[in-house]
Every structure is written in structure tokens, then in C-alpha cells.
Design an enzyme around this catalytic site. Sequence first.
Site, PDB file in Angstrom:
ATOM      1  N   LEU A 116     -26.298  23.230  20.675  1.00 20.03           N
ATOM      2  CA  LEU A 116     -25.853  22.599  21.914  1.00 20.03           C
ATOM      3  C   LEU A 116     -25.018  23.570  22.743  1.00 20.03           C
ATOM      4  CD1 LEU A 116     -25.559  20.098  23.742  1.00 20.03           C
ATOM      5  CD2 LEU A 116     -23.597  19.407  22.334  1.00 20.03           C
TER       6      LEU A 116
ATOM      7  N   GLU B 216     -23.247  26.850  24.431  1.00 16.72           N
ATOM      8  CA  GLU B 216     -23.756  28.114  24.964  1.00 16.72           C
ATOM      9  C   GLU B 216     -22.578  29.005  25.352  1.00 16.72           C
ATOM     10  OE1 GLU B 216     -26.546  27.314  28.095  1.00 16.72           O
ATOM     11  OE2 GLU B 216     -27.909  26.187  26.767  1.00 16.72           O
ATOM     12  N   PRO B 217     -22.832  30.278  25.624  1.00 24.14           N
ATOM     13  CA  PRO B 217     -21.723  31.173  25.984  1.00 24.14           C
ATOM     14  C   PRO B 217     -20.898  30.680  27.162  1.00 24.14           C
ATOM     15  CG  PRO B 217     -23.682  32.463  25.465  1.00 24.14           C
ATOM     16  CD  PRO B 217     -24.106  31.027  25.478  1.00 24.14           C
TER      17      PRO B 217
ATOM     18  N   GLU C 168     -17.274  20.978  16.819  1.00 25.59           N
ATOM     19  CA  GLU C 168     -17.819  19.660  17.157  1.00 25.59           C
ATOM     20  C   GLU C 168     -16.898  18.865  18.075  1.00 25.59           C
ATOM     21  OE1 GLU C 168     -19.820  17.539  14.029  1.00 25.59           O
ATOM     22  OE2 GLU C 168     -20.335  19.416  13.014  1.00 25.59           O
TER      23      GLU C 168
ATOM     24  N   TRP D  58     -22.262  29.851  18.952  1.00 28.28           N
ATOM     25  CA  TRP D  58     -21.491  29.166  17.917  1.00 28.28           C
ATOM     26  C   TRP D  58     -22.390  28.294  17.035  1.00 28.28           C
ATOM     27  CZ3 TRP D  58     -17.513  31.991  18.151  1.00 28.28           C
ATOM     28  CH2 TRP D  58     -16.974  32.372  19.376  1.00 28.28           C
TER      29      TRP D  58
ATOM     30  N   THR E 159     -23.798  27.273  13.729  1.00 26.48           N
ATOM     31  CA  THR E 159     -23.654  27.349  12.281  1.00 26.48           C
ATOM     32  C   THR E 159     -25.038  27.410  11.646  1.00 26.48           C
ATOM     33  OG1 THR E 159     -21.602  26.086  12.372  1.00 26.48           O
ATOM     34  CG2 THR E 159     -22.715  26.181  10.248  1.00 26.48           C
TER      35      THR E 159
ATOM     36  N   SER F 204     -17.100  22.995  25.725  1.00 28.36           N
ATOM     37  CA  SER F 204     -16.684  21.603  25.905  1.00 28.36           C
ATOM     38  C   SER F 204     -17.466  20.929  27.024  1.00 28.36           C
ATOM     39  CB  SER F 204     -15.179  21.547  26.202  1.00 28.36           C
ATOM     40  OG  SER F 204     -14.431  22.000  25.090  1.00 28.36           O
TER      41      SER F 204
END
Length: 390
Positions: free
Chosen positions: A133, A135-136, A370, A164, A166, A140
Site C-alpha cells: 500500500l 509508497e515513497p 500499519e 516499506w 515487509t 499516512s
Amino acid sequence: MTDRVPPVVDRLLPTDEARDLLALVEDIARREIVPQAAEEEDAGRFPRELFTLLSEAGLLGLPYPSAYGGGDQPYEIYLQVVEELAAARLTVGLGVSVHTLATYALAAHGTEEQRTAHLPAMLGGGQVGAYCLSEPTSGSDAAALRTRAVRDGDGWIVDGTKAWTTHGGIADFYTVMARTGGEGARGITAFLVPGDAEGLSAAPPERKMGLKGSPTTQVHFDGVRIPDALRIGEEGQGFAIALAALDSGRLGVAACAVGVARAALDEAVAHATVRRQFGRPIADFQGLRFLLADMATRVESGRALYLAAARLRDAGRPFVRQAAMAKLHCTDAAMQVTTDAVQVLGGYGYTADFPVERYLREAKVLQIVEGTNQIQRMVIARHLLGPETR
């Protein structure tokens, strides 16, 4: 000093099946996870063989239907499994939580054909999932994502970069949110992207202060072709799917935080009973006894809060506010408990010979992933007060 096995929690479990499940997880943690945790984290090794074992034991599909290879377990039980695994090693507990998050979109919004075709391998076939979800340039503010999927005949071409992620670079499948329409939340669609898709690549893992065994990377999509059969839900439904997944995922993070805090508390209690100063164990000093009492209270209150939210979810009732509260409280508590654990151990706590310094470094990331804890406060406030006026 090696990592210790955190003591079994005195749980009120509703069935013999649940008790047997937690006993199995405790045994796996004791035999397979804890002995290698410190060494593997220092080396930055992801325990893929362990995830294969967890899959074979049915622990990667616990909250999903048995018709597709899942475990038919309520979130109340699944989250306690996550806590147990995180208490042994956060890379494992959080990895199970992320895999569950990545599986959610297909399990909840996929067609019957999609579920039948893909869920058995995702839940019990040794696969590991990732969730794309952020992106650079959109963290948020996730609705501002730029990764785009463009129709091409009977499929889609995906281009962009996710951040980011995982399990980036090692995942067997990626649940990807991409823009298929105009700006904003309504222009986003969800896709299931195989890990070996042509044009998909991962950057080198981020160099993190903790959680080093869990790879976190950027994932690049360079003309990745996806058949329409791997689109999840309707066009434009992706952002709603993403938020629903995160609501449940935040409970996983909360359970992980309680696990880390519990492990730190156990180490602090053990040290306090054997460390002697001024001719007696430091556990005899009231200031330290009160500190440990506060730490224990934070652990227990965190567990109670995430379980209360889980029970609402299991009952089919709204739980978004409670999930945000659990994520906020449990991760802030983990940060405080691990900080206090280092203080209890004094100079020893600041060394890598004892695990509490690792717990402290790991607790920090749980306040960020998250949805940062600032975002959780926004969610809670909106449920209390309504949207902000402009």
C-alpha cells in the site's frame, strides 16, 4: 546470556481445541524459535524454513475458513498465537500478522473461483505474502498513491514503486493497491500479484535499527502484466479493501507489541531476582518493585484491550475504534515496558549480551507500522467527534 522462553500466560481459553493450539505454539516457540532468535536477528536472516513449518502446522491460515485450508479460528484465539510467536521472536510474530494481512483481500473480497484457486496455497502451501500500500511519497496519506494499473486487453499493466514492504523480495504473492481511475480513494483497485511476475523486483532491504531478520524493501513494478482474473473486488474498491485489511492488521500489531513487552518483562523480573546490590536482591527495593508492577499492568491491560476488540470483530460488530485503541495502547506500552526493562538491567541492559536492548529497538517500529500512532489517534477522535471541520 541467551534469550529465555517467556513463561506460559495464564489464559482463559474457551475450548480444548484452543488450549491444544496454544500448547502447540508454545512448544514450537520453545524448541524452534527462541534458541536461534538472537543469532538470526543479529545476522539479519529471515527464517523461511520456520515459516514452512508454521504453514505445515496450520498456523498461517488460522482466522480463515477450513474450506480453503484455513483454521476456522476466531480472532480472539489467532491473536494469542501471534502474541506467543512475537514473544519468542518479533520477526516471526509480525511475519504471521503480515501474511494474514496480505491474505485478507482475497479471502474477504475475492470471488469463489479466486478463493478456490489461490487460498489453499496461501494458507497452507508454504507461501509467504506481502502487502503493498505505502509508497515513497504516500505513507499516512495512502489515498495519494501513484502506482498505476492500466487496462491492456483482458488484463492490466502495473507500473510504480511500493515502499516499506515487509517480506519484499521473498514473498510468493503481493496484495497490491494501484490506481486505475482518477485521483483519491475511489480511483484505487486491489490486485493479487505473483511473486515471480515478470517485471517485479525488490530493492535491497532497508537498514533498520531493529527487526533485522524481517526484510523491508521497496518493490518495483515495471510493466508487470496481471490478468483481470487477479483483480480483487470491483474497480475502485481497492482503498476500502485496504482499510478493512488494516483494521484487522492493527490487532495483529497490538498482539505483537504485547508479546515483545511480555518478553521484556520476563527478562526484567528474572534479572531482578538474581542481581544483588547492597547485600540483597534488587527485587527487594520498593522503587524497582513498583516499576515491575507498572510494567506487568501495561502488559495485562494491553492484552485485555486487544482481546476485547477481537471479540467485537468475531461477533460481527464494529471494531475499528477499538482496533485503533488497541494498536495505540499496546505499542506505546511496549515502548515503555522495553525502556523500563533496559533500566532494570542497568548497564547490562544496554549491551547486546542481553535481549532487552533488542526488544527496545523492535518495540519502536510497532508504533509506526500499519498506521502510525498519530493516525490511530485521528481514527479514535473521528469516532468520538466526527470528521474535522474545514
